[in-house]
Write a protein that holds these residues in place. Structure first.
Motif, short mmCIF file in Angstrom:
data_model
loop_
_atom_site.label_atom_id
_atom_site.label_comp_id
_atom_site.label_asym_id
_atom_site.label_seq_id
_atom_site.Cartn_x
_atom_site.Cartn_y
_atom_site.Cartn_z
N ASP A 48 98.31 -84.54 25.37
CA ASP A 48 98.07 -83.52 24.36
C ASP A 48 97.99 -84.12 22.96
OD1 ASP A 48 98.14 -81.73 26.46
OD2 ASP A 48 100.14 -80.94 25.98
N GLN A 49 98.80 -85.13 22.68
CA GLN A 49 98.75 -85.80 21.38
C GLN A 49 97.42 -86.55 21.22
OE1 GLN A 49 102.71 -87.66 22.08
NE2 GLN A 49 102.98 -87.23 19.91
N ASP A 97 95.24 -101.90 24.04
CA ASP A 97 93.89 -101.83 23.47
C ASP A 97 93.84 -100.84 22.31
OD1 ASP A 97 92.96 -103.63 25.36
OD2 ASP A 97 92.07 -102.08 26.65
N LEU A 98 94.54 -99.72 22.44
CA LEU A 98 94.53 -98.73 21.36
C LEU A 98 95.23 -99.26 20.12
CD1 LEU A 98 93.73 -95.96 20.32
CD2 LEU A 98 95.78 -95.01 21.44
N VAL A 99 96.33 -100.00 20.30
CA VAL A 99 96.99 -100.61 19.15
C VAL A 99 96.00 -101.51 18.42
CG1 VAL A 99 98.76 -102.28 18.43
CG2 VAL A 99 99.33 -100.49 20.09
N GLU A 100 95.27 -102.31 19.18
CA GLU A 100 94.31 -103.24 18.58
C GLU A 100 93.16 -102.53 17.88
OE1 GLU A 100 91.45 -106.99 19.86
OE2 GLU A 100 92.68 -106.02 21.37
N GLN A 104 93.46 -95.88 11.96
CA GLN A 104 94.32 -94.96 11.22
C GLN A 104 95.78 -95.30 11.51
OE1 GLN A 104 92.84 -92.72 9.17
NE2 GLN A 104 90.92 -93.64 9.86
N ASP A 105 96.62 -95.23 10.48
CA ASP A 105 98.04 -95.51 10.66
C ASP A 105 98.68 -94.59 11.70
OD1 ASP A 105 97.92 -97.51 8.77
OD2 ASP A 105 98.72 -96.28 7.14
N ARG A 106 98.30 -93.32 11.68
CA ARG A 106 98.87 -92.36 12.63
C ARG A 106 98.52 -92.75 14.08
NH1 ARG A 106 97.34 -86.08 13.25
NH2 ARG A 106 98.93 -85.59 14.77
N THR A 107 97.30 -93.15 14.29
CA THR A 107 96.87 -93.56 15.63
C THR A 107 97.62 -94.82 16.06
OG1 THR A 107 94.69 -92.60 15.30
CG2 THR A 107 94.90 -94.25 17.04
N ARG A 108 97.74 -95.78 15.15
CA ARG A 108 98.44 -97.03 15.50
C ARG A 108 99.91 -96.76 15.82
NH1 ARG A 108 96.67 -99.93 11.81
NH2 ARG A 108 95.06 -100.90 13.07
N ALA A 109 100.56 -95.91 15.01
CA ALA A 109 101.97 -95.60 15.26
C ALA A 109 102.14 -94.93 16.63
CB ALA A 109 102.51 -94.71 14.15
N PHE A 110 101.25 -93.99 16.94
CA PHE A 110 101.29 -93.34 18.25
C PHE A 110 101.11 -94.37 19.36
CE2 PHE A 110 98.87 -91.77 21.84
CZ PHE A 110 99.74 -90.81 22.34
#
Length: 136
Positions: A48-49, A97-100, A104-110
């Motif tokens: 959902d996030q 892969d998503l971290v890399e 966006q900061d929000r995406t990286r933190a998630f």
């Protein structure tokens, strides 16, 4: 890989995880069933996030498939636990892969939190600690 591509891969992975953990849960009982149920809820929350992140970026989240091919038959508690461990291993790589790819900061933190969670969940299902979780 772009951030959107990595987000779409992650949501596809969470859809598959929900299917697989649901199948595995049918072969578990007691504490293992409760652990699988809790894990299922965590995957649903992350799905959902991810959908929200995609919608916020103007994208349509990938839809779940009606069914998924499982890597092995799930016939008992041991094969159910092995399936869940495999799911968590795959998702750890997806979140790496998503971290890399995150812009966006929000995406990286998630993505970092999801990477940590999937690495931790591997330990609960028989995995071993890894120096760099998600590294393939």
């Amino acid at each position: 890989m772009t951030e959107v591509e990595a987000l779409q891969a992650a949501i596809a992975g969470e859809h598959a995880a929900l299917y697989g953990v649901g199948v595995a849960g049918g072969k578990l009982s007691g504490a293992r069933f409760r652990a699988a149920t809790t894990l299922y809820e965590r995957h649903r929350s992350r799905r959902d996030q991810l959908a929200a992140l995609l919608v916020e970026s103007g994208q349509t989240p990938a839809a779940a498939e009606p069914a998924y091919d499982l890597p092995q038959p799930v016939t008992n508690a041991a094969t159910a636990a092995a399936l869940i461990l495999g799911i968590e291993r795959r998702l750890t790589a997806v979140y790496g892969d998503l971290v890399e790819a995150a812009e966006q900061d929000r995406t990286r933190a998630f993505a970092v939190q999801a990477l940590i969670a999937t690495a931790r969940d591997q330990l609960g299902w028989g995995g071993r600690p890894a120096a760099f979780p998600g590294q393939v």
